[in-house]
Design a protein around this motif. Structure first.
Motif, PDB file in Angstrom:
ATOM      1  N   GLY A 240       0.781  -1.221   0.000  1.00 10.90           N
ATOM      2  CA  GLY A 240       0.000   0.000   0.000  1.00 10.90           C
ATOM      3  C   GLY A 240       0.814   1.272   0.000  1.00 10.90           C
ATOM      4  O   GLY A 240       0.247   2.373   0.010  1.00 10.90           O
ATOM      5  N   LYS A 241       2.140   1.166  -0.064  1.00 11.92           N
ATOM      6  CA  LYS A 241       2.998   2.350  -0.034  1.00 11.92           C
ATOM      7  C   LYS A 241       3.941   2.357  -1.242  1.00 11.92           C
ATOM      8  O   LYS A 241       4.359   1.288  -1.707  1.00 11.92           O
ATOM      9  N   PRO A 242       4.296   3.561  -1.725  1.00  9.35           N
ATOM     10  CA  PRO A 242       5.241   3.629  -2.846  1.00  9.35           C
ATOM     11  C   PRO A 242       6.576   2.998  -2.463  1.00  9.35           C
ATOM     12  O   PRO A 242       7.064   3.171  -1.340  1.00  9.35           O
ATOM     13  N   ILE A 243       7.148   2.251  -3.394  1.00 11.58           N
ATOM     14  CA  ILE A 243       8.465   1.646  -3.154  1.00 11.58           C
ATOM     15  C   ILE A 243       9.523   2.736  -3.259  1.00 11.58           C
ATOM     16  O   ILE A 243       9.556   3.511  -4.212  1.00 11.58           O
ATOM     17  N   GLU A 244      10.383   2.793  -2.251  1.00 15.36           N
ATOM     18  CA  GLU A 244      11.475   3.756  -2.233  1.00 15.36           C
ATOM     19  C   GLU A 244      12.807   3.021  -2.144  1.00 15.36           C
ATOM     20  O   GLU A 244      12.949   2.093  -1.349  1.00 15.36           O
TER      21      GLU A 244
END
Length: 400
Positions: A240-244
């Motif tokens: 659910g979160k952008p990959i960084e």
């Protein structure tokens, strides 16, 4: 001396009894000799062989341009393209024999009550249209089937068989996210982004993992900048979160391939035959699809030409297939998903694309030539022959 006679007689009697038993007892059954796989049934058969003229008399195609499952853009005969040369695939393993054409009636009988599903992009649709039209030749009562989220499919009532295609071009779920603030749009030219959840399968197939007895997967043809240009890029999410840090397109592909392979292993029953089809090669010559790339040709490529056309080291416009295949092979290592390598045999067939025969006025002016998909009848019919041989072998093994 008389005392020795009795033991000697006993010994002779025992020896004769043993010999009698040995002569009358049935010999131990020998273990059955493993039968060689039928031509086309080995996974290596598509990846090692050559195209040869179909043995005469060459049979007519199993289906006509009027097949109700056909797609207009691939219906080359109806669209005016001259008929392709009658060619068959001769795997090296088969000693000069060619992969036999699917026995449609025999296939349906062997697959009675079974369901075959394909999941992926339009090249899987290209394959499923060929399979549907071939099977219809043995069941006039076949009708269209688009249940459970299928994009295209058929039901064959004679033997209660379902064959269907689920359109999931990335396999993973992706959604459009428009840029809401006009200042951001003016700042960097981005109109919006495509959110790609690397750990979530697309809705189109997430609920059918236990429905099919055979599943064939693919992805790859949408992983390029003309599908996702700079102004509408992919942004990869996990949990659910952008990959960084953000992933580039090819690294995103690698992550999704591994994630989807893991999901398939977890969610698809072990008894299901799971195949992953490798990339279908493009044959653009003289430029990309939008830069006058063409494939109007009646000539097969020679073996020595293949690397110059397709090897990524040479940087041509058709290099994508082998690049994606490397990522697929890496992702499937150690899984029970079998790799169906149709790339090599298809690399030769620069002669077999719809090209300019697309069936719509101005289609070439708008979309360019189609040097990615295949004419039907055509190369996908040989894919069908190979796929059928492998499915039949699987069904025979299952019955023991």
């Amino acid at each position: 001396m008389p005392r020795l006679r009795l033991p000697l007689i006993l010994l002779l009697s025992i020896a004769l009894t043993i010999l009698l038993l040995l002569s009358t007892s049935s010999p131990r059954p020998r273990p059955p000799t493993p039968q060689p796989l039928p031509c086309g049934a080995a996974l290596s058969d598509a990846a090692d062989g050559r195209w040869v003229p179909t043995p005469t008399p060459a049979p007519p195609p199993l289906y006509s341009p009027s097949c109700p499952f056909h797609r207009n853009a691939w219906n080359c005969l109806r669209n005016g393209r001259p008929q392709l040369a009658a060619l068959s695939w001769a795997p090296t393993r088969c000693g000069g024999a060619v992969v036999p054409r699917i026995d449609a009636a025999g296939f349906l009988a062997a697959a009675r009550g079974r369901r075959v599903g394909l999941v992926g992009d339009s090249l899987s649709e290209n394959l499923v249209v060929a399979l549907l039209c071939a099977l219809r030749s043995a069941d006039d009562g076949a009708r269209k089937w688009k249940r459970r989220g299928a994009w295209r499919g058929g039901y064959f009532p004679k033997e209660d068989v379902v064959v269907a295609y689920h359109r999931a071009v990335l396999l993973a779920k992706y959604t459009w996210q428009p840029v809401e603030k006009s200042k951001e749009f003016q700042k960097d030219g981005i109109k919006g982004t495509y959110r790609v959840d690397v750990d979530i399968p697309a809705d189109d197939w997430v609920n059918v993992t236990k429905f099919y007895d055979v599943l064939i997967f693919n992805t790859g043809h949408w992983w390029n900048t003309y599908k996702f240009p700079e102004e509408t890029p992919m942004v990869f999410y996990k949990g659910g979160k952008p990959i960084e840090p953000p992933l580039g397109m090819h690294d995103g592909l690698k992550v999704i391939l591994k994630s989807m392979a893991s999901y398939i292993e977890r969610e698809v029953p072990r008894k299901t035959l799971k195949l992953w089809r490798t990339q279908s090669p493009r044959h653009f010559f003289g430029g990309e699809w939008d830069h006058n790339g063409s494939c109007v040709s009646d000539r097969l490529l020679e073996e020595h030409e293949l690397d110059s056309w397709f090897d990524p080291r040479f940087g041509g416009v058709n290099k994508d297939a082998r690049m994606v295949n490397s990522a697929i092979e890496e992702a499937l290592a150690g899984t029970d998903i079998q790799l169906l390598n149709l790339t090599y045999m298809s690399e030769f067939r620069a002669d077999a694309h719809p090209a300019i025969w697309l069936g719509k006025k101005d289609a070439v002016a708008i979309y360019g030539q189609d040097c990615m998909h295949w004419c039907l009848p055509g190369v996908p019919d040989i894919w069908v022959d190979i796929l059928a041989a492998q499915i039949l072998h699987y069904l025979k093994q299952e019955k023991g």
